[in-house]
Design a protein around this motif. Structure first.
Motif, PDB file in Angstrom:
ATOM      1  N   GLN C  10     -91.992  74.335  20.905  1.00 48.11           N
ATOM      2  CA  GLN C  10     -92.974  73.958  21.944  1.00 48.11           C
ATOM      3  C   GLN C  10     -94.242  73.437  21.288  1.00 48.11           C
ATOM      4  O   GLN C  10     -95.255  74.124  21.302  1.00 48.11           O
ATOM      5  CB  GLN C  10     -93.274  75.186  22.824  1.00 48.11           C
ATOM      6  N   PRO C  11     -94.276  72.253  20.722  1.00 45.26           N
ATOM      7  CA  PRO C  11     -93.158  71.315  20.566  1.00 45.26           C
ATOM      8  C   PRO C  11     -92.510  71.467  19.181  1.00 45.26           C
ATOM      9  O   PRO C  11     -92.966  72.258  18.373  1.00 45.26           O
ATOM     10  CB  PRO C  11     -93.874  69.972  20.665  1.00 45.26           C
ATOM     11  N   ARG C  52     -87.176  69.295  25.450  1.00 47.60           N
ATOM     12  CA  ARG C  52     -87.063  69.712  24.050  1.00 47.60           C
ATOM     13  C   ARG C  52     -85.755  69.249  23.416  1.00 47.60           C
ATOM     14  O   ARG C  52     -85.702  68.946  22.223  1.00 47.60           O
ATOM     15  CB  ARG C  52     -87.231  71.236  23.956  1.00 47.60           C
TER      16      ARG C  52
END
Lengths: 177, 177, 177, 177, 177, 177
Positions: C10-11, C52
């Motif tokens: 994240q990320p 993601r």
């Protein structure tokens, strides 16, 4: 050595008792897992986990083995079932089962499994016993006396009969049609 | 443009492969959603999500399309199913399906859906394939070679046969009767 | 040989990328598990699993390793976590992690674990990156270019800023106080 | 005095309405619980909880009783069902039901239950009504006019027909075979 | 036109009432969603969904708007939250909120959102009200009279005080340390 | 008469033992509920339910009372907590607790509750014991010998230390930052 044996025990009957007697010849301690612990009040699973804890505990207490009686709720995910069982149970060395799915799951997880010849499978089977209760036929002789006492104490036969009247098959949630 | 195609892929067979080939003519990228990802070790869903990720990835890697292979667990709630799928998947422009429920759910959510003529539906159907595995009939010719390899590597046919012996119908939790 | 590496991503940033580069020297194939896949739209987990999947897939595709990118939803039960991960992933031989809990869980399950020296831990850390996004400081140089592109495409910085304004700490369900 | 009456109301029909009319003679306020609130888009449960809230609210608003219309999601655990219902509903003094399971659960929890003679059970039954919708037979005369209006507004018959075409029996999750 | 407004309403106070009054100027019908419906008996969420249904229904019944009061359980998954809310509620055209997360989620789903100036935010805030109840300070003047009556009827202040004594912070499950 | 006493028992210590001794003076049988049974491998809940079943069973077996040791998973819903506990436990007449929330929940459900003076609360407290384990200070004298043996057998102190190193606070799911 410690063994593990799981069943829904709806109710715990003489076939289950015979199985525990045989296990007691192999091990010092046995874990008796009460499967589908969250289910109750259906024709297939009439008794609560707590009621089954009482039945099982009282039905095996004369045997020369230390017994742990452990309710195990369903996770509905076969791939993690063995880990779930292991987390709810004292560590065990061998699992006892005649159920092909249970055997397969334990084997894929590297747990030793032992089977056992079934004892009087024709009548010593949960479905048969519950049918007898519903239809007022003899069933008390097929379970340990302690189990019959618990079922009487909790008014279990009446519960089962009432549930069996419902329109649905007992797996539906309890809302009117 | 990106397309989305979901199936349980138990196992991924030549009909699925044909569908992806057709989708590849429409889009640059395709998301292949592996449905009922949490299910495994039943006669209807014998293979784990991870095993199916391997099957699908290897079975489409020669196609001229970028493929994302994404396991999607059931939420058991049709009204949020499209949002759930969208959250697990790279954003897509069009969904491919021949399943009336899937089509309806996507359409109510405003997602474009395209169908496709089924290819040899008589044999290229999951139930038929699993029956063939259980009963020792030919099935390898109906799946991409990579899929047959994965099933062999994981000893998949033996698992399916063992599970099929169980007394219950495979949807019951694994506790002895 | 196949390796497994899980993160919330994240990320996905340059530290993660460096870790995958090192793993790629050990193995032929790597499974990249996207943890907490069901979480999104919080300050701690702003991006959906699907977003993601795109970031990670694009950020590693130039590496000389076959990568499987697999979202993994939380089960909130550490005792079955390894089995859950194994069921969602192609079979793997070694897990890579620097997280003591992850290492312990894999080791108790008999899975080999390898650590790795952290790379520029001061800035290459998810919390730091999200803080930079919220407060308008530089962050693009700390992630692979493909990740910056995905975040721009999904308007990710604006989402994170808006969520960060909320009164609650982002872990509360979205209902007004 | 406050009464409680639960049903899935798929859809709310004249038999349900008649039941509420009779309850209204006993009590000042009635809670109408919408069961299986999380289910929708199946042949057995085609309408969402919100759609059913609208149907029920409009169908009883002319009656001389204060009605609370409350969606109740399934917990899939009969032993806590009464507590769950009580927590979602304003406190009530008596429950109305003709369902043996519901009656038993309330009675074991010490809640008074009253039954009621069924009204035209042959046609005023959810399954019959849904069959009529699917096969294009008359059904509008068997539900309150407000319910027919809601079903028309949400395009409910078309939804039900489409869902009924699906290969599965409507209880499977929506992924292609 | 129909509007939607969600809150935890622990308890429903004059600020909420003022918000509904303003909404009533825009729309014919309003859906009042009771958030975190499954939570109760904590310092943050002392009242059950059913108790809150009573408070809200009685507190707005004099307003010139048709109100639906709908408990909404948390799904703990922001990405499907809007779909979940939509499935539990009659269809609505506009959502009212001042919560940045709620606003963002609705906007990403394409739902129009309107804010509103807060009214006396200093005291008309749930946390402040619950603190006053716990510490025996005035709170009755900050809620509609009907709400004060419900809280008295259910012995709500005493419940809140008792819960506040617990060692844990009220989010832990109820088992002794 | 049967009593009920619940705790997380992380681990079961001399204060818990003292409490059971006092309960044994009131009742013939006692049910010892193991709370948060699904939690393990966190600093707050290091031991699995099965490990705690062993600790508790062995630690009370010399007492003149029949003890049932029952794991109880969290349902995360206070309003049904008493029903859940009752379904997992043999029927009981009185509950023992010093926790205000537990007392309140039982009382609202009409169950008699008895408190007990705490014994050496300064050191006989789970948090204190776990801190001592982590930091290598004495703890063995504060638990029954059987408990110390179980913790040694399962390598419990080492597990707790390793988990305590993790960056997160132990309540996060096990995925790398």
């Amino acid at each position: 050595m410690r063994g593990f044996y799981i069943g829904r025990f709806q109710p715990f009957h003489d076939g289950h008792r015979r199985m525990v007697e045989e296990i007691a010849e192999d091990v010092d301690e046995v874990v008796l897992g009460i499967g589908s612990a969250g289910d109750s009040h259906t024709t297939r699973n009439p008794f609560t986990a707590g009621e089954r804890v009482m039945m099982v505990t009282k039905a095996v207490k004369d045997l020369p083995v230390t017994a742990y009686v452990v309710p195990i709720e369903d996770l509905d995910r076969n791939s993690v079932w063995v880990s779930h069982v292991q987390s709810m149970s004292p560590r065990f060395d061998v699992a006892y089962s005649n159920n092909p799915l249970v055997i397969r799951l334990f084997e894929e997880a590297g747990v030793e499994v032992r089977g056992s010849p079934m004892f009087r499978r024709d009548v010593l089977e949960g479905t048969e016993l519950r049918e007898r209760m519903i239809h007022g036929r003899d069933w008390e002789d097929l379970v340990p006396p302690a189990v019959a006492n618990v079922i009487e104490e909790i008014d279990g036969v009446e519960r089962l009969r009432r549930i069996a009247e419902t329109d649905t098959d007992g797996t539906e949630p309890p809302s009117d049609g």
